[in-house]
Structures are given as C-alpha cells and as structure tokens.
Design a protein around this motif. Structure first.
Motif, PDB file in Angstrom:
ATOM      1  N   LEU A 215       0.828  -1.211   0.000  1.00  0.00           N
ATOM      2  CA  LEU A 215       0.000   0.000   0.000  1.00  0.00           C
ATOM      3  C   LEU A 215       0.859   1.257   0.000  1.00  0.00           C
ATOM      4  O   LEU A 215       0.566   2.214  -0.725  1.00  0.00           O
ATOM      5  CB  LEU A 215      -0.929  -0.003   1.214  1.00  0.00           C
ATOM      6  CG  LEU A 215      -1.839   1.224   1.315  1.00  0.00           C
ATOM      7  CD1 LEU A 215      -2.834   1.266   0.166  1.00  0.00           C
ATOM      8  CD2 LEU A 215      -2.568   1.247   2.654  1.00  0.00           C
ATOM      9  N   ILE A 216       1.910   1.267   0.808  1.00  0.00           N
ATOM     10  CA  ILE A 216       2.787   2.446   0.858  1.00  0.00           C
ATOM     11  C   ILE A 216       3.364   2.737  -0.521  1.00  0.00           C
ATOM     12  O   ILE A 216       3.360   3.889  -0.980  1.00  0.00           O
ATOM     13  CB  ILE A 216       3.916   2.233   1.883  1.00  0.00           C
ATOM     14  CG1 ILE A 216       3.353   2.236   3.310  1.00  0.00           C
ATOM     15  CG2 ILE A 216       4.986   3.316   1.744  1.00  0.00           C
ATOM     16  CD1 ILE A 216       4.358   1.819   4.377  1.00  0.00           C
ATOM     17  N   VAL A 217       3.850   1.713  -1.189  1.00  0.00           N
ATOM     18  CA  VAL A 217       4.449   1.910  -2.518  1.00  0.00           C
ATOM     19  C   VAL A 217       3.392   2.389  -3.510  1.00  0.00           C
ATOM     20  O   VAL A 217       3.659   3.277  -4.332  1.00  0.00           O
ATOM     21  CB  VAL A 217       5.136   0.616  -2.999  1.00  0.00           C
ATOM     22  CG1 VAL A 217       5.607   0.761  -4.439  1.00  0.00           C
ATOM     23  CG2 VAL A 217       6.319   0.279  -2.093  1.00  0.00           C
ATOM     24  N   MET A 218       2.182   1.841  -3.441  1.00  0.00           N
ATOM     25  CA  MET A 218       1.116   2.307  -4.332  1.00  0.00           C
ATOM     26  C   MET A 218       0.834   3.793  -4.118  1.00  0.00           C
ATOM     27  O   MET A 218       0.572   4.541  -5.070  1.00  0.00           O
ATOM     28  CB  MET A 218      -0.155   1.492  -4.117  1.00  0.00           C
ATOM     29  CG  MET A 218      -1.351   2.012  -4.909  1.00  0.00           C
ATOM     30  SD  MET A 218      -2.791   0.937  -4.830  1.00  0.00           S
ATOM     31  CE  MET A 218      -2.349  -0.286  -6.064  1.00  0.00           C
ATOM     32  N   CYS A 219       0.915   4.227  -2.871  1.00  0.00           N
ATOM     33  CA  CYS A 219       0.608   5.628  -2.559  1.00  0.00           C
ATOM     34  C   CYS A 219       1.683   6.596  -3.050  1.00  0.00           C
ATOM     35  O   CYS A 219       1.457   7.809  -3.026  1.00  0.00           O
ATOM     36  CB  CYS A 219       0.403   5.789  -1.058  1.00  0.00           C
ATOM     37  SG  CYS A 219      -1.184   5.127  -0.481  1.00  0.00           S
ATOM     38  N   THR A 220       2.813   6.108  -3.500  1.00  0.00           N
ATOM     39  CA  THR A 220       3.824   7.011  -4.064  1.00  0.00           C
ATOM     40  C   THR A 220       3.388   7.581  -5.409  1.00  0.00           C
ATOM     41  O   THR A 220       3.889   8.632  -5.822  1.00  0.00           O
ATOM     42  CB  THR A 220       5.178   6.300  -4.248  1.00  0.00           C
ATOM     43  OG1 THR A 220       5.049   5.233  -5.200  1.00  0.00           O
ATOM     44  CG2 THR A 220       5.711   5.755  -2.931  1.00  0.00           C
ATOM     45  N   HIS A 221       2.455   6.892  -6.073  1.00  0.00           N
ATOM     46  CA  HIS A 221       2.128   7.325  -7.438  1.00  0.00           C
ATOM     47  C   HIS A 221       0.637   7.392  -7.747  1.00  0.00           C
ATOM     48  O   HIS A 221       0.245   8.014  -8.742  1.00  0.00           O
ATOM     49  CB  HIS A 221       2.793   6.387  -8.460  1.00  0.00           C
ATOM     50  CG  HIS A 221       2.403   4.946  -8.315  1.00  0.00           C
ATOM     51  ND1 HIS A 221       1.243   4.444  -8.840  1.00  0.00           N
ATOM     52  CD2 HIS A 221       3.020   3.906  -7.687  1.00  0.00           C
ATOM     53  CE1 HIS A 221       1.158   3.139  -8.557  1.00  0.00           C
ATOM     54  NE2 HIS A 221       2.216   2.792  -7.858  1.00  0.00           N
ATOM     55  N   HIS A 222      -0.236   6.792  -6.945  1.00  0.00           N
ATOM     56  CA  HIS A 222      -1.659   6.760  -7.285  1.00  0.00           C
ATOM     57  C   HIS A 222      -2.263   8.155  -7.139  1.00  0.00           C
ATOM     58  O   HIS A 222      -2.202   8.757  -6.064  1.00  0.00           O
ATOM     59  CB  HIS A 222      -2.394   5.780  -6.386  1.00  0.00           C
ATOM     60  CG  HIS A 222      -3.712   5.329  -6.948  1.00  0.00           C
ATOM     61  ND1 HIS A 222      -4.763   6.197  -7.201  1.00  0.00           N
ATOM     62  CD2 HIS A 222      -4.146   4.095  -7.331  1.00  0.00           C
ATOM     63  CE1 HIS A 222      -5.762   5.526  -7.702  1.00  0.00           C
ATOM     64  NE2 HIS A 222      -5.435   4.256  -7.790  1.00  0.00           N
ATOM     65  N   PRO A 223      -2.884   8.681  -8.188  1.00  0.00           N
ATOM     66  CA  PRO A 223      -3.431  10.045  -8.125  1.00  0.00           C
ATOM     67  C   PRO A 223      -4.482  10.223  -7.035  1.00  0.00           C
ATOM     68  O   PRO A 223      -4.568  11.290  -6.412  1.00  0.00           O
ATOM     69  CB  PRO A 223      -4.046  10.245  -9.515  1.00  0.00           C
ATOM     70  CG  PRO A 223      -3.407   9.232 -10.389  1.00  0.00           C
ATOM     71  CD  PRO A 223      -3.062   8.079  -9.527  1.00  0.00           C
ATOM     72  N   ALA A 224      -5.284   9.194  -6.788  1.00  0.00           N
ATOM     73  CA  ALA A 224      -6.386   9.321  -5.832  1.00  0.00           C
ATOM     74  C   ALA A 224      -5.931   9.318  -4.381  1.00  0.00           C
ATOM     75  O   ALA A 224      -6.735   9.579  -3.477  1.00  0.00           O
ATOM     76  CB  ALA A 224      -7.397   8.188  -6.050  1.00  0.00           C
ATOM     77  N   ALA A 225      -4.650   9.051  -4.135  1.00  0.00           N
ATOM     78  CA  ALA A 225      -4.152   9.003  -2.754  1.00  0.00           C
ATOM     79  C   ALA A 225      -3.905  10.389  -2.176  1.00  0.00           C
ATOM     80  O   ALA A 225      -3.790  10.542  -0.947  1.00  0.00           O
ATOM     81  CB  ALA A 225      -2.863   8.184  -2.688  1.00  0.00           C
TER      82      ALA A 225
END
Length: 318
Positions: A215-225
């Motif tokens: 999840l942390i890694v996804m949050c580095t790039h996901h626009p909706a985060a």
C-alpha cells in the motif's frame, strides 16, 4: 524515475519499504540514517541526519526528491520512563515531522507519505463496529495524541502548499522479523507452552508487512491518494484464539490452548497490573478498509495464512 527519500530505513517497516522500492528500477532510493551503514546496498543512496528533531536540517537530504516516505518516529513505549511523555512524543513525532515536511515543501517535493497509527482512532472497538477513516479521532495515550497532531499539521501544510500528503494508519503489523508480543507468542507456541487463551471471542484486525508495504508503494504514485487518510489491514479479522491456532499451524506445532473464560483472564490481569495486555488479548479492534480498497483499487497482496507462514519460517530459521 521517481526519487524517494525514506526515513526510518533501519526499522521493521522502513527496511521492508526500502527493499521493495529497490526491487523496482523506476525508483531511486535515498535512505536516512542516524549512523551510516558500513556497507550500503547497491543502488541505494544514504545520507546522515542525526535525528528527527525540531531543529534538524533536511535540505541536503531533500535535494531533487519527488516523494518522502516518513516511517521514522518515536514509537509506542510499553514501559514509559519519561516524566512528561507527551512532550517527548510531540517534540519528535509532531515538531520533528513538521520540520521535515516544511523543508520538503520548500524543496518542491511532490508527495509526503506519513506512516501514522490506528491509535489515532482509539484503543478498541465493539465487535462488528470497526473504525473507519472518516471517524472522529479519539486517541487515548501520548503516542496516539502525537500522531494525530502530526496528521493535522501535515494536512494544514498540504492546504497551504503544493505538496500532497498521504496518511496511512496501520493496525498491528506482523511479518518476518517481527518482535515484541507477536514474537513472544510464537516462542510460547513453538515451545508447546499451554496458554489460557482458547476461549477468546474478540475480533482484531492485523496487517501483514507485505500488505502494508504494498500500500505504501502504491501511494507514491496513485493520483487518488493525494491528501487522503487510509486505514490498512489484511481484511481478515480474527479472534486471539483463531490467530494462535493459525500461528501454531504455520509453526508446525499443536496449539495448546486452554479455554479459560475471558472474565477470568481480565480479572487475573487486573490483579497483576497487566490491564493493557489483557485488553490487547481479549479486546476487539477492527478497521474498515473499504475506502482504501475502493479509492485506490487496492486489495491485500497476501492472505493471513500466507503471511503467517512467511513469518513462522523466518522465526524458525532465526
């Protein structure tokens, strides 16, 4: 390429985040240490910052950084010895964090990911009434209060600057290398110690290290985060008894659990001055991660049983 500054790289979660980022060619990782490692990993930049303090200077560490992943902080202390623990937590977790974030915004950092804690929500739930990311925070102890105050300061900073903030509140994290009570329980089960924990009917959310890192890694790039608060768990809530049975199976040992009633366990714990321990063993703490899954289109990467197998394998090898 995304250049990431990682704090807390020598910790349980930070080390796993570092390893995951380094496995992807698109990330350039710069990790912060109080004492530089003698043999840094290939492709890893390291820099030295003496500590997470209100006067720390992060300017050099933040040069050309796109994303900050902030895992460092003063952690929850079971045997607190400070005269004024809230002030110590505030100095590090609030003022130290805000100093880093303010300098990150000045340096043009695009996104700041803050590893907070479910203790911001509170200490426990009624079964079937999980915490959500939109609940009014209700921290109880100095650690939880400091984490909430840091969250509030970061969101205010995001509103005043161009830097996005992402806040992640994990529940109890377990995985290879886990310590504290989780490791102790594995030790008891591995030695075949009879435990009076066979009749506990609570419900608790846990998060595997692999799932939290994912999840942390996804949050580095996901626009909706951007500028969101997320709760994270394995999405499989268990009672303490169920967890111990799964843990014993992963260790290849029988679970010697005696069915003592919960009221008796709580009473004995009260007499022994172990009320906090009995709350963790007998009380419920559930989280609802629907927002996390829907907004980010994310699902836990590994099941509880799969994560426990990895954790047990590491425990036995050590």
């Amino acid at each position: 390429m995304t250049r990431v500054l990682l704090t807390g790289a020598s910790g349980f979660v930070g080390a796993a985040v570092q390893a995951r980022l380094l496995s992807y060619p698109r990330y350039l990782v710069r990790s912060v240490y109080r004492r530089l490692p003698s043999q840094p990993l290939a492709r890893l930049e390291v820099c030295k910052v003496p500590g997470l303090e209100p006067q720390s200077d992060w300017q050099q560490a933040l040069e050309r950084v796109d994303v900050v992943i902030h895992c460092a902080g003063r952690v929850h202390v079971m045997d607190e010895r400070e005269v004024d623990p809230l002030e110590v937590f505030r100095r590090v977790n609030v003022r130290g964090t805000l100093r880093l974030a303010e300098q990150a915004a000045e340096a043009g950092v695009r996104r700041f990911i803050y590893l907070s804690s479910i203790k911001v929500n509170g200490e426990g739930t009624l079964p079937g009434h999980p915490y959500t990311a939109n609940d009014v925070p209700a921290p109880v102890d100095p650690y939880g209060i400091s984490k909430l105050e840091a969250e509030q300061a970061l969101l205010m900073l995001a509103a005043e600057t161009q830097m996005e903030v992402v806040i992640i509140r994990p529940v109890l994290v377990y995985g290879p290398g886990v310590k504290a009570n989780f490791r102790s329980m594995m030790g008891w089960l591995n030695r075949g110690v009879p435990l009076p924990l066979g009749a506990i009917t609570n419900k608790r959310s846990l998060v595997a290290l692999d799932n939290l890192v994912d999840l942390i890694v996804m949050c580095t790039h996901h626009p909706a985060a951007a500028n969101q608060v997320f709760l994270v768990s394995d999405d499989e809530d268990l009672s303490t008894s169920e967890l111990l049975r799964l843990m014993a199976r992963a260790l290849g040992r029988p679970a010697r659990l005696l069915p003592f009633p919960m009221w008796l366990l709580r009473g004995v714990a009260q007499l022994l001055g172990k009320k906090a321990l009995s709350q963790r063993l007998c009380g419920s703490l559930q989280v609802d991660i629907k927002k996390t899954k829907a907004l980010l289109e994310w699902t836990p990467a590994i099941s509880v049983s799969g994560a426990l197998e990895k954790t047990a394998k590491d425990f036995l090898e050590r």
